[in-house]
Each structure stands twice: as C-alpha cells, then as structure tokens.
Write a protein that holds these residues in place. Structure first.
Motif, PDB file in Angstrom:
ATOM      1  N   THR A  78      -1.975  -7.852  -7.706  1.00  0.00           N
ATOM      2  CA  THR A  78      -1.783  -6.918  -6.594  1.00  0.00           C
ATOM      3  C   THR A  78      -2.091  -5.502  -7.062  1.00  0.00           C
ATOM      4  O   THR A  78      -1.908  -5.171  -8.233  1.00  0.00           O
ATOM      5  N   ASP A  79      -2.573  -4.700  -6.140  1.00  0.00           N
ATOM      6  CA  ASP A  79      -2.819  -3.282  -6.396  1.00  0.00           C
ATOM      7  C   ASP A  79      -2.638  -2.551  -5.080  1.00  0.00           C
ATOM      8  O   ASP A  79      -3.416  -2.753  -4.149  1.00  0.00           O
ATOM      9  N   SER A  80      -1.592  -1.750  -5.009  1.00  0.00           N
ATOM     10  CA  SER A  80      -1.242  -1.069  -3.764  1.00  0.00           C
ATOM     11  C   SER A  80      -0.980  -2.111  -2.679  1.00  0.00           C
ATOM     12  O   SER A  80      -0.099  -2.946  -2.848  1.00  0.00           O
ATOM     13  N   VAL A  81      -1.728  -2.111  -1.588  1.00  0.00           N
ATOM     14  CA  VAL A  81      -1.502  -3.071  -0.504  1.00  0.00           C
ATOM     15  C   VAL A  81      -2.503  -4.218  -0.551  1.00  0.00           C
ATOM     16  O   VAL A  81      -2.600  -5.002   0.398  1.00  0.00           O
ATOM     17  N   VAL A 133      -4.138  -7.703  -2.257  1.00  0.00           N
ATOM     18  CA  VAL A 133      -3.921  -8.889  -3.078  1.00  0.00           C
ATOM     19  C   VAL A 133      -5.277  -9.478  -3.449  1.00  0.00           C
ATOM     20  O   VAL A 133      -6.155  -9.608  -2.592  1.00  0.00           O
ATOM     21  N   TYR A 176      -3.199  -5.755   3.163  1.00  0.00           N
ATOM     22  CA  TYR A 176      -2.149  -5.851   4.171  1.00  0.00           C
ATOM     23  C   TYR A 176      -1.948  -4.495   4.848  1.00  0.00           C
ATOM     24  O   TYR A 176      -2.239  -3.448   4.269  1.00  0.00           O
ATOM     25  N   PRO A 220       7.838  -0.555  -0.874  1.00  0.00           N
ATOM     26  CA  PRO A 220       7.371  -1.854  -1.358  1.00  0.00           C
ATOM     27  C   PRO A 220       7.799  -2.979  -0.417  1.00  0.00           C
ATOM     28  O   PRO A 220       8.857  -2.912   0.207  1.00  0.00           O
ATOM     29  N   ARG A 227       4.946  -9.261  -4.370  1.00  0.00           N
ATOM     30  CA  ARG A 227       5.558  -7.967  -4.027  1.00  0.00           C
ATOM     31  C   ARG A 227       4.493  -6.889  -4.158  1.00  0.00           C
ATOM     32  O   ARG A 227       3.867  -6.767  -5.221  1.00  0.00           O
ATOM     33  N   LEU A 228       4.296  -6.120  -3.115  1.00  0.00           N
ATOM     34  CA  LEU A 228       3.273  -5.083  -3.120  1.00  0.00           C
ATOM     35  C   LEU A 228       3.916  -3.703  -3.129  1.00  0.00           C
ATOM     36  O   LEU A 228       4.888  -3.467  -2.408  1.00  0.00           O
ATOM     37  N   THR A 273       3.842   6.566  -5.721  1.00  0.00           N
ATOM     38  CA  THR A 273       4.286   5.379  -5.008  1.00  0.00           C
ATOM     39  C   THR A 273       5.683   5.642  -4.457  1.00  0.00           C
ATOM     40  O   THR A 273       6.336   6.620  -4.822  1.00  0.00           O
ATOM     41  N   ARG A 293      -6.429   1.992  -1.127  1.00  0.00           N
ATOM     42  CA  ARG A 293      -6.731   0.640  -0.623  1.00  0.00           C
ATOM     43  C   ARG A 293      -7.942   0.114  -1.408  1.00  0.00           C
ATOM     44  O   ARG A 293      -9.076   0.223  -0.954  1.00  0.00           O
TER      45      ARG A 293
END
Length: 290
Positions: free
Chosen positions: A35-38, A40, A95, A103, A127-128, A195, A273
C-alpha cells in the motif's frame, strides 16, 4: 415428500442436479500486497494457465482480465479460447479518500480461475494511510513604512525556518521615499509530505510543521526584530485545497521607531495518489522465465 432430487412443481417433475464444485487450489507462486497512500498494489505470479483473473476491491469497483495485458483484444475470441499464460500480473487500485483523511481499512477478494477448472481465492484486508503533499509557494514582502525615523533606508535580514531549522536567509536594503516597497523572497517555496497517522510508533507518523519568518533590522540605532509563525497541520488536509496567508509583522524598536511588514504567501495541499502516469490502474504482465 418424495426424493429430494425429484420434486413435483405445478404438476411437472423437476430434476435437480447437483452442481460440481470447482476445487480450490494454490496456483500462485507469489502473492504480494503493498500500500502507498490510498493505492493498493497486488502482484501475483501464476504457476499455470488461467482463464480469468478478477479482483473485487470491496468498494463496488472490479478489475477483470481474460486477455493478456498488452495484447490487442480480439472481440470475436471467446475468453476460454485464449487463456492467460503463466507469469506475473500486477494490479493497482486507488480508493476514495474517506472524510477526514484518516487511515482506513479495506478488504478485497482476488479470484484466479485456472484453465483446468480449478480456482484460487485470496481474501486480503489492508490498512491505508493517506499521504498529502503541501506546497508553500514563494513569499512576498511589503515594507509599509521606513524602519527608522531618521533614515529613509532599512537594512533587513530575513530568516526562514521550517520545522525549527533555518533553510533560507535574505538581506534586503530597501531605500525609497515612497511606501510600500515590495520584494519577492526567491527560493522561499518548499514542499512537505504529511499523513494523518495517529499511531506514534508507526513509520508514517509525521508531526505538524511550523514555518517561521524572522526579521532583523540593524541599521541606525538599536537592532529591532519581528517574527511571523504559522503551522501546517496534519488535520483538515483534505479540505485545504488552497490557502493563502496574509499577515502584518511588527518590527519593534525601543528607540528610533519601528515598522510594519506585510507578508503574503499561498499554500496548497493535494492527496498523493501514486498511480501510473497514464492514470489507469489497468494490469501489467511479465512473462514467466523459462
């Protein structure tokens, strides 16, 4: 009651035949989720030919492939006539950002339908942690009046600090009989990533960032100084699409007057993103090594 497989419905006999259940097998040599930010990323490597690979992302969005990515699609070919070769397939999905930008958890299902009729199912919960990029653009100064009562010139040293560290120093000597006098602090722009992570032990945790401009005037008479500080907060970032700061800084002096400086700069926050440059999350394929 009769046989369970032989029922009479409206005078007709209906034969209910059991459906063969496809065996569930382990047909993947690699199944990696990051995952990275929003966003997957799912990377999976098949060990046999597949007819179809589908992902239900759990947000009413789906990705399904039955033709190898990168090949032209023949609309006259039935999917089962052209199975997917062995190799590595990579999917990406972004997402929607939840309200507040905190998060969040998401669960998705990967379904690999193999050419031999078997299935491979993988259910994954991730978990993002949304990441944001905040840009503070260059600052403008407007000296509204001379800093000394007996001198039309001023000698100003301006220091910019970000998160407690001095990052830029300028020396400005406006000499004018007309006010306001303006200048641009070239190089004062910068960018930070933040974040809304709330776990202090998480590697993504980021503190709020304080930005300061300190003004010293050191020509005739005792030195005088003034300061402006503002905070880039981790909270409320999704709603801060654009923000401008306009402040009056009082440069005080015990003897010989003082002056006021108007300071102006803009900020902009955007959600990071990390999708492909094409903007599409369409899967990519790497052929299996011989």
């Amino acid at each position: 009651m009769g046989n369970a497989e032989d029922r009479n419905v409206s005078g007709r006999t209906e034969i209910i035949k059991p459906v063969d259940v496809k065996p569930v097998v382990d047909s993947l040599s690699q199944f990696v989720v990051t995952t990275d930010s929003v966003v997957v990323t799912v990377r999976l490597s098949t060990t046999q030919r597949a007819r179809r690979i589908a992902i239900d992302w759990g947000d009413d969005q789906y990705d399904t492939i039955w033709v190898r990515p990168g090949l032209p699609v023949d609309l006259h070919t039935h999917p089962q006539d052209d199975p997917l070769p062995e190799g590595t397939y990579e999917f990406r999905h972004a997402y929607e950002l939840p309200q507040g930008g905190l998060p969040f958890m998401r669960t998705f299902l990967v379904h690999v339908e193999n050419a031999d009729g078997s299935d491979d199912l993988r259910l994954k919960t991730v978990r993002l942690v949304p990441r944001f990029r905040v840009i503070q653009y260059r600052a403008y100064l407007y000296l509204l009046e001379p800093c000394d009562l007996f001198d039309s010139s001023s000698e100003l040293t301006i220091k910019q600090s970000v998160a407690g560290e001095t990052v830029r120093v300028w020396h400005w000597e406006p000499n004018s009989s007309f006010y306001p006098v303006s200048t641009v602090l070239e190089g004062s722009q910068f960018a930070v990533e933040l974040t809304t992570e709330t776990d202090l032990n998480a590697p993504e945790y980021t503190e709020d960032v304080t930005v300061s401009f300190h003004f010293d005037e050191s020509d005739w008479g005792p030195d005088q100084s003034g300061r402006h500080s503002s905070t880039i907060s981790r909270y409320g970032l999704p709603d801060r699409a654009g923000e401008d700061v306009d402040a009056i800084v009082h440069v005080d002096k015990s003897i010989g007057g003082g002056c006021e400086i108007r300071l102006h700069y803009d900020r902009e926050a955007t959600l990071i993103r990390p999708m492909p440059s094409s903007g599409s999350g369409w899967p990519v394929f790497e052929a299996a090594r011989a």
